[in-house]
Motif scaffolding. Structure first.
Motif, mmCIF file in Angstrom:
data_model
loop_
_atom_site.group_PDB
_atom_site.id
_atom_site.type_symbol
_atom_site.label_atom_id
_atom_site.label_comp_id
_atom_site.label_asym_id
_atom_site.label_seq_id
_atom_site.Cartn_x
_atom_site.Cartn_y
_atom_site.Cartn_z
ATOM 1 N N ASP A 35 -1.001 12.385 9.804
ATOM 2 C CA ASP A 35 -0.701 11.804 8.491
ATOM 3 C C ASP A 35 -1.988 11.236 7.905
ATOM 4 O OD1 ASP A 35 0.303 10.550 6.224
ATOM 5 O OD2 ASP A 35 1.831 9.400 7.299
ATOM 6 N N GLN A 38 -1.960 8.144 5.330
ATOM 7 C CA GLN A 38 -1.606 6.859 5.940
ATOM 8 C C GLN A 38 -2.715 6.360 6.855
ATOM 9 O OE1 GLN A 38 1.305 5.055 5.206
ATOM 10 N NE2 GLN A 38 0.136 3.456 6.232
ATOM 11 N N ASP A 42 -4.592 2.888 6.304
ATOM 12 C CA ASP A 42 -4.562 1.836 7.325
ATOM 13 C C ASP A 42 -5.959 1.440 7.786
ATOM 14 O OD1 ASP A 42 -1.793 1.950 7.187
ATOM 15 O OD2 ASP A 42 -1.568 3.060 9.071
#
Length: 87
Positions: A35, A38, A42
């Motif tokens: 992913d 993401q 993050d």
């Protein structure tokens, strides 16, 4: 705080930082492969806008990746920092 890729960022530096982190952190590399949006959000606080796809592939000594960028005339009228072509 997150930054969108359309904000002023040094895309080459970001790309290098992502690769370096993937080399050094196997867990991050696996998240990046699964992913990418993401994982980058993050780890770096960078938001890649909806509607923009990011594909991450790992090169090996026997597998090479060739990315074909858009034709210059196809992006000539695009904003000065097009999110779809951020590296």
């Amino acid at each position: 705080m997150t930054t969108t890729v359309t904000a002023r960022i040094d895309a080459n530096r970001l790309r290098e930082d992502i690769i370096r982190k993937a080399w050094d952190d196997e867990s991050f590399k696996q998240r990046l492969m699964a992913d990418p949006k993401q994982a980058i959000r993050d780890a770096f606080g960078i938001e890649i806008p909806e509607g923009h796809e990011l594909v991450v592939m790992e090169e090996t000594p026997t597998r090479h990746v060739l990315a074909i960028p858009p034709r210059p005339e196809d992006v000539a009228d695009a904003p000065s920092q097009p999110a779809a072509y951020w590296w």
